[in-house]
Design a protein around this motif. Structure first.
Motif, PDB file in Angstrom:
ATOM      1  N   UNK A 105     -10.846  37.570 147.745  1.00 31.22           N
ATOM      2  CA  UNK A 105     -11.577  37.605 146.483  1.00 31.22           C
ATOM      3  C   UNK A 105     -12.535  38.788 146.413  1.00 31.22           C
ATOM      4  N   UNK A 106     -13.123  39.147 147.557  1.00 30.45           N
ATOM      5  CA  UNK A 106     -14.034  40.296 147.581  1.00 30.45           C
ATOM      6  C   UNK A 106     -13.299  41.584 147.252  1.00 30.45           C
ATOM      7  N   UNK A 107     -12.148  41.798 147.915  1.00 32.69           N
ATOM      8  CA  UNK A 107     -11.368  43.010 147.641  1.00 32.69           C
ATOM      9  C   UNK A 107     -10.803  42.995 146.225  1.00 32.69           C
ATOM     10  N   UNK A 108     -10.405  41.818 145.770  1.00 33.91           N
ATOM     11  CA  UNK A 108      -9.852  41.731 144.411  1.00 33.91           C
ATOM     12  C   UNK A 108     -10.890  42.151 143.378  1.00 33.91           C
ATOM     13  N   UNK A 109     -12.126  41.695 143.548  1.00 29.72           N
ATOM     14  CA  UNK A 109     -13.176  42.073 142.596  1.00 29.72           C
ATOM     15  C   UNK A 109     -13.461  43.568 142.664  1.00 29.72           C
ATOM     16  N   UNK A 110     -13.389  44.140 143.878  1.00 26.71           N
ATOM     17  CA  UNK A 110     -13.603  45.580 144.008  1.00 26.71           C
ATOM     18  C   UNK A 110     -12.496  46.386 143.364  1.00 26.71           C
ATOM     19  N   UNK A 111     -11.258  45.953 143.557  1.00 25.78           N
ATOM     20  CA  UNK A 111     -10.106  46.650 142.966  1.00 25.78           C
ATOM     21  C   UNK A 111     -10.152  46.577 141.446  1.00 25.78           C
ATOM     22  N   UNK A 112     -10.506  45.408 140.921  1.00 22.45           N
ATOM     23  CA  UNK A 112     -10.565  45.252 139.472  1.00 22.45           C
ATOM     24  C   UNK A 112     -11.685  46.088 138.854  1.00 22.45           C
ATOM     25  N   UNK A 113     -12.678  46.449 139.693  1.00 20.86           N
ATOM     26  CA  UNK A 113     -13.783  47.263 139.178  1.00 20.86           C
ATOM     27  C   UNK A 113     -13.412  48.730 139.036  1.00 20.86           C
ATOM     28  N   UNK A 114     -12.315  49.155 139.665  1.00 17.15           N
ATOM     29  CA  UNK A 114     -11.856  50.540 139.553  1.00 17.15           C
ATOM     30  C   UNK A 114     -11.207  50.728 138.182  1.00 17.15           C
ATOM     31  N   UNK A 115     -11.582  51.790 137.522  1.00 11.31           N
ATOM     32  CA  UNK A 115     -11.078  52.053 136.169  1.00 11.31           C
ATOM     33  C   UNK A 115      -9.554  52.128 136.142  1.00 11.31           C
ATOM     34  N   UNK A 116      -8.952  51.441 135.176  1.00 15.26           N
ATOM     35  CA  UNK A 116      -7.500  51.482 135.018  1.00 15.26           C
ATOM     36  C   UNK A 116      -7.016  52.875 134.624  1.00 15.26           C
ATOM     37  N   UNK A 117      -7.902  53.636 134.013  1.00 12.49           N
ATOM     38  CA  UNK A 117      -7.523  55.002 133.636  1.00 12.49           C
ATOM     39  C   UNK A 117      -7.206  55.843 134.871  1.00 12.49           C
ATOM     40  N   UNK A 118      -7.934  55.590 135.975  1.00 15.80           N
ATOM     41  CA  UNK A 118      -7.665  56.339 137.199  1.00 15.80           C
ATOM     42  C   UNK A 118      -6.317  55.951 137.791  1.00 15.80           C
ATOM     43  N   UNK A 119      -5.989  54.683 137.716  1.00 15.71           N
ATOM     44  CA  UNK A 119      -4.687  54.223 138.204  1.00 15.71           C
ATOM     45  C   UNK A 119      -3.570  54.849 137.384  1.00 15.71           C
ATOM     46  N   UNK A 120      -3.721  54.830 136.072  1.00 16.16           N
ATOM     47  CA  UNK A 120      -2.703  55.411 135.197  1.00 16.16           C
ATOM     48  C   UNK A 120      -2.573  56.915 135.412  1.00 16.16           C
ATOM     49  N   UNK A 121      -3.694  57.575 135.679  1.00  9.77           N
ATOM     50  CA  UNK A 121      -3.658  59.015 135.927  1.00  9.77           C
ATOM     51  C   UNK A 121      -2.907  59.317 137.219  1.00  9.77           C
ATOM     52  N   UNK A 122      -3.134  58.485 138.239  1.00  5.99           N
ATOM     53  CA  UNK A 122      -2.426  58.666 139.504  1.00  5.99           C
ATOM     54  C   UNK A 122      -0.931  58.490 139.349  1.00  5.99           C
ATOM     55  N   UNK A 123      -0.547  57.479 138.579  1.00  5.91           N
ATOM     56  CA  UNK A 123       0.884  57.233 138.352  1.00  5.91           C
ATOM     57  C   UNK A 123       1.506  58.358 137.537  1.00  5.91           C
ATOM     58  N   UNK A 124       0.721  58.899 136.602  1.00  9.74           N
ATOM     59  CA  UNK A 124       1.258  59.946 135.715  1.00  9.74           C
ATOM     60  C   UNK A 124       1.526  61.254 136.444  1.00  9.74           C
TER      61      UNK A 124
END
Length: 221
Positions: A105-124
């Protein structure tokens, strides 16, 4: 009331042995818990509904059942189906099971706090999901969750006191055993307090130092 310091000195080696055992159980349990937390969040990111539900069920069970009950199940119930564990193995597995839920749960909350825009940028730019997780999400998530992780580490170390219930010779078990034999209650409780301070004070100071370094490191020092 006078304390028998000679008696206390005689039993210091037993407390040192108990301290080392307590520390071993705690550190091994914490390391496995962190692995469980990271692994479970890899599963979450795969978006597999069945596996995600299993992990959610696990976190609910591990976090919402008493640690003592978990230990009793491992130590007393499993032998009925042919699985017999030593006290040390039971303590480590139980602590890992408990801690894994909290770490998940601790890691999940940390991961969810990372902006989705950064994830999408990495995938792009052609990174795989695993590479995005490794190079973009996890470094930030760890930094975000440092305070919660430290709290979990200390919590799990404190929970080692419960394993005395299955006759593991950690600090609490050593204290109660010597009290039962010699009736030196105050002396043993004083030694117990001293050794818990020896255990937790350096760890607390170390974690505080690490937290500050992680907090200010992102801005430069």
């Amino acid at each position: 009331m006078s304390l028998d310091f000679v008696f206390m000195k005689q039993h210091v080696p037993e407390f040192f042995d108990a301290l080392i055992l307590t520390l071993n159980i705690g550190l091994i349990g914490i390391m496995i818990s962190v692995f469980i937390g990271v692994f479970n969040n890899f599963i979450y990111l795969m978006n597999n509904k069945l596996l995600s539900r299993i992990i959610r069920a696990y976190t609910e069970v591990s976090r919402n059942t008493p640690f003592l009950i978990q230990l009793f199940f491992l130590y007393f119930a499993l032998p009925s189906i042919g699985i017999k564990l030593s006290g040390f193995a039971t303590a480590v597995i139980g602590l890992s099971f408990l801690g894994g839920g909290y770490m998940t749960e601790t890691f999940r909350s940390g991961i969810e706090a990372v902006s989705k825009n950064q994830v999408e940028a990495g995938l792009s730019i052609g990174l795989s999901k695993m590479e995005v997780l490794r190079y973009i999400v996890l470094p930030q998530a760890v930094n975000i969750t440092i305070p919660a992780l430290i709290t979990n580490f200390i919590f799990l170390l404190k929970e080692t006191s419960v394993v005395s219930a299955i006759a593991v010779k950690e600090l609490i078990f050593t204290t109660t055993s010597l009290i039962a034999i010699y009736y030196k209650t105050y002396e043993m409780l004083l030694l117990l307090t001293i050794f818990y301070i020896i255990l937790f004070l350096p760890i607390s100071l170390l974690f505080t130092f690490v937290e500050r370094r992680m907090k200010y490191g992102q801005y430069g020092s």
